[in-house]
Design an enzyme around this catalytic site. Structure first.
Site, short mmCIF file in Angstrom:
data_model
loop_
_atom_site.label_atom_id
_atom_site.label_comp_id
_atom_site.label_asym_id
_atom_site.label_seq_id
_atom_site.Cartn_x
_atom_site.Cartn_y
_atom_site.Cartn_z
N GLU A 35 0.84 -1.22 0.00
CA GLU A 35 0.00 0.00 0.00
C GLU A 35 0.87 1.26 0.00
O GLU A 35 0.58 2.23 -0.70
CB GLU A 35 -0.93 0.01 1.22
CG GLU A 35 -2.10 -0.94 1.11
CD GLU A 35 -3.06 -0.54 0.01
OE1 GLU A 35 -3.34 0.65 -0.15
OE2 GLU A 35 -3.51 -1.44 -0.72
N CYS B 59 -17.96 -1.44 -18.21
CA CYS B 59 -17.96 -1.25 -16.76
C CYS B 59 -19.17 -1.93 -16.10
O CYS B 59 -20.32 -1.72 -16.52
CB CYS B 59 -17.98 0.25 -16.46
SG CYS B 59 -18.03 0.57 -14.69
N CYS C 44 -16.46 2.87 -20.08
CA CYS C 44 -17.84 2.71 -19.62
C CYS C 44 -18.56 1.54 -20.28
O CYS C 44 -19.33 0.85 -19.61
CB CYS C 44 -18.61 4.01 -19.83
SG CYS C 44 -17.87 5.41 -18.96
FE1 SF4 Z 1 -17.88 4.80 -16.71
FE2 SF4 Z 1 -18.00 2.88 -14.90
FE3 SF4 Z 1 -16.51 4.99 -14.41
FE4 SF4 Z 1 -19.18 5.18 -14.42
S1 SF4 Z 1 -17.91 4.03 -12.99
S2 SF4 Z 1 -17.74 6.59 -15.37
S3 SF4 Z 1 -19.69 3.75 -16.04
S4 SF4 Z 1 -16.18 3.50 -16.06
#
Ligand code: SF4
Length: 344
Positions: A46, A211, A208
């Site tokens: 860490e 994700c 995204c």
């Molecule tokens: Fe994109 Fe996931 Fe980050 Fe939200 S949490 S901005 S969906 S990568």
């Protein structure tokens, strides 16, 4: 409920479960500091990982453990030995705190790390997030982390509009991080958040489409997840210029140890001067070879280092310690000096 209106309370169950399930299938499992509940190993990783990439840390982590397998071994080392082993990893206050922390564990806690985040946080160099990570991974404590990666993930997830330059907003995000904790499996959840930040919700290109928490991500729903995290205070960078004298005498190099505080505290460098005239005055009449200048970026300033090299007799040099070239590796040298020596 749409993502824009989601509160941490509404997200809790789904979010925690999703992160845990995703970590199990897609997270990182083979890093050398994973699959252990040994607080010494987790702590060491860490601290090394703060502001430093995994790929850089791997070698240092293995070398530290090979040399000091237990926290008590590290406590018995000298600070110079620890700094030498740390050389090149940067942010040297971490190495000084590492040593102080090992000593505190050995002397105040009988060689065993405390088992709660609250107690861990009283040790040198262990902040709230690091303490929470150790407590969650090693002792299954239900406590939230909030390192840089996790701040980014949660800010985007919640479209958190507080300015993280302010301690009030940061405290609020800590509260949200705590509210989001799942009831069980906090170790895998914590690892999952770290993995999401490091591999999916990255600073410059959040992925995204792949994700796992995209359906509940308010930042994604706005179409501009990169707007978060919000942090307005810009670091005002300065610039410094110094001159190094590289003096050699029969295969030895003259080094000076930096003061115990300030930049590169406790490290060994070539004798350093504020301007060229002072450097030349330290070696009157000598022929000095000018080497290409070095530009080194530190957190708060850019450092321009000029190096002048000469053969010098011991009697006519500024103070310091003559060190045989082949033993320079035993000294804690800052990264640019190490590189300069290796390339010369
Ligand atoms: Fe994109 Fe996931 Fe980050 Fe939200 S949490 S901005 S969906 S990568």
């Amino acid at each position: 409920m749409t993502p824009e209106t989601m509160t941490p309370e509404a997200l809790t169950t789904d979010f925690g479960k999703t992160v845990v399930a995703w970590q199990r299938r897609h997270g990182r499992h083979t890093l050398p500091w994973q699959n252990t509940r040994d607080p010494y190993r987790v702590w060491l990783s860490e601290i090394m990982l703060q502001q430093t990439q995994v790929v850089t840390v791997l070698g240092y982590y293995e070398r530290f453990l090979a040399r000091w397998p237990q926290v008590t071994d590290l406590a018995a080392a000298t600070l110079d030995e620890v700094l030498a082993q740390w050389a090149g990893l940067g942010y040297y206050s971490r190495a000084r705190n590492l040593h102080a922390c090992a000593r505190a564990v050995a002397e105040l806690h009988g060689g065993e790390f405390p088992r709660t985040a609250a107690e861990l946080q009283t040790l040198p160099g262990i902040g709230r997030s690091t303490a929470a990570a150790i407590a969650a991974f090693c002792f299954a404590e239900r406590v939230a982390i909030l390192d840089g990666n996790v701040k980014r993930v949660l800010s985007r997830l919640l479209a958190f509009d507080g300015d993280l330059a302010s301690s009030v907003a940061e405290k609020k995000l800590w509260n949200h991080a705590t509210e989001l904790l799942p009831e069980a499996g906090v170790d895998r959840y914590t690892q999952g958040l770290m993995d999401l930040g490091a591999t999916v919700c990255t600073a410059r290109s959040p992925d995204c489409p792949t994700c796992p928490v995209q359906p509940m991500c308010a930042g994604f729903a706005t179409g501009e997840p990169m707007r978060w995290p919000i942090k307005t205070r810009k670091l005002k960078r300065g610039r410094r210029e110094n001159w190094w004298l590289w003096l050699e005498n029969e295969g030895q190099v003259l080094l000076q140890q930096r003061p115990a505080s300030g930049v590169w505290a406790g490290l060994w460098t070539l004798p350093m001067f504020d301007d060229e005239a002072s450097a030349r005055a330290a070696l009157p009449g000598a022929t000095l070879e000018t080497l290409p200048r070095i530009e080194h970026a530190l957190t708060h300033f850019d450092w321009v280092l000029h190096t002048m090299r000469a053969e010098a007799a011991d009697t006519m040099t500024p103070g310091g310690t003559w060190v045989a070239r082949e033993t320079l590796v035993n000294y804690a040298l800052p990264a640019p000096l190490k590189k300069l020596i290796e390339e010369s």
